[in-house]
Structure formats: structure tokens, C-alpha cells
Design a protein around this motif. Structure first.
Motif, short mmCIF file in Angstrom:
data_model
loop_
_atom_site.label_atom_id
_atom_site.label_comp_id
_atom_site.label_asym_id
_atom_site.label_seq_id
_atom_site.Cartn_x
_atom_site.Cartn_y
_atom_site.Cartn_z
N CYS A 166 -5.97 0.68 5.46
CA CYS A 166 -6.72 1.87 5.04
C CYS A 166 -7.79 1.56 4.00
O CYS A 166 -8.61 2.42 3.68
N CYS A 202 -5.91 -2.71 0.92
CA CYS A 202 -5.01 -2.60 2.07
C CYS A 202 -5.78 -2.93 3.33
O CYS A 202 -6.86 -2.39 3.57
N CYS A 229 0.86 -1.18 0.00
CA CYS A 229 0.00 0.00 0.00
C CYS A 229 0.90 1.23 0.00
O CYS A 229 1.64 1.46 0.96
N ASN A 236 -0.10 4.16 0.09
CA ASN A 236 -0.75 5.14 0.96
C ASN A 236 -0.21 5.02 2.39
O ASN A 236 0.24 5.99 2.98
N CYS A 237 -0.21 3.79 2.91
CA CYS A 237 0.28 3.53 4.27
C CYS A 237 1.79 3.30 4.28
O CYS A 237 2.40 3.27 5.34
ZN LIG Z 1 -3.11 1.37 3.29
#
Ligand SMILES: [Zn+2]
Length: 109
Positions: free
Chosen positions: A30, A27, A6, A8-9
């Protein structure tokens, strides 16, 4: 066995057999769409944004830490395989890497 990443994370997760079957790339933390990546990927430290920029750049260009082969050109024969290219860790090297090995990039599916 693959992993999912991920961006994003900035975390990678091992894929369960269920993930693979259902192609569940969400994910677990998130819920964003994560990407499939090889088990060779080692995530940089969370706050190492430069390294993460390199990871994003490589993934965007089809380099998901799959093996990239280095061939020794030979004018008279088939190029000889001499090993695997190490993945770059900074952006300057990454730009060169993407250009040099673009024929081995994964095609977006
Ligand atoms: Zn994530």
C-alpha cells in the motif's frame, strides 16, 4: 534479520538487505509507512481484529516484539535474570504487560 510490519495491510514482510541499507520502510503493497519489528513477530490472522488491536497497542507503547527480560528481585543482590516474558495476546494482559515492563519499552526514534 528484521521484518517490517504494515499496520494498514496487517501484513509483515521480511526486510531485504536493501531495505536495511536505505531504511526503506514503505509497505510494498500500500506504500504506507511500515514499522521495523523483530523476526519473532507472528502476525495474527487478518480478520482477528482483537489480536491486531493488541499488536497496535504494544507497538505504540514501544514493544516491537523485542525480548523482554524477567528479573527476580533480590533485596541483597542484583536482580537475577530468569527468562523472557511471553507477549500478551489479549488487551487486558497487554495493558498489564506495558505497565509492568515499561522500563524496557523502546524509545521512539
Ligand atoms: Zn500496507
Amino acid at each position: 534479520m528484521g521484518k517490517k510490519l504494515c499496520l494498514n495491510c496487517k501484513k509483515s514482510f521480511n526486510m531485504s538487505s536493501q531495505d536495511l541499507k536505505g531504511s526503506n520502510f514503505k509497505c510494498p503493497e500500500c506504500g504506507n509507512q511500515s514499522i521495523a519489528i523483530t523476526h519473532r513477530f507472528r502476525p495474527p490472522k487478518l480478520d482477528d481484529n482483537r489480536r491486531w488491536d493488541v499488536v497496535r497497542f504494544l507497538v505504540k507503547h514501544g514493544f516491537k516484539y523485542q525480548h523482554i527480560s524477567i528479573f527476580e528481585p533480590d533485596r541483597h543482590a542484583i536482580p537475577r535474570f530468569i527468562g523472557y516474558a511471553p507477549y500478551p495476546e489479549n488487551m487486558i494482559d497487554a495493558i498489564e504487560f506495558v505497565e509492568r515492563y515499561k522500563e524496557q519499552a523502546l524509545v521512539r526514534s
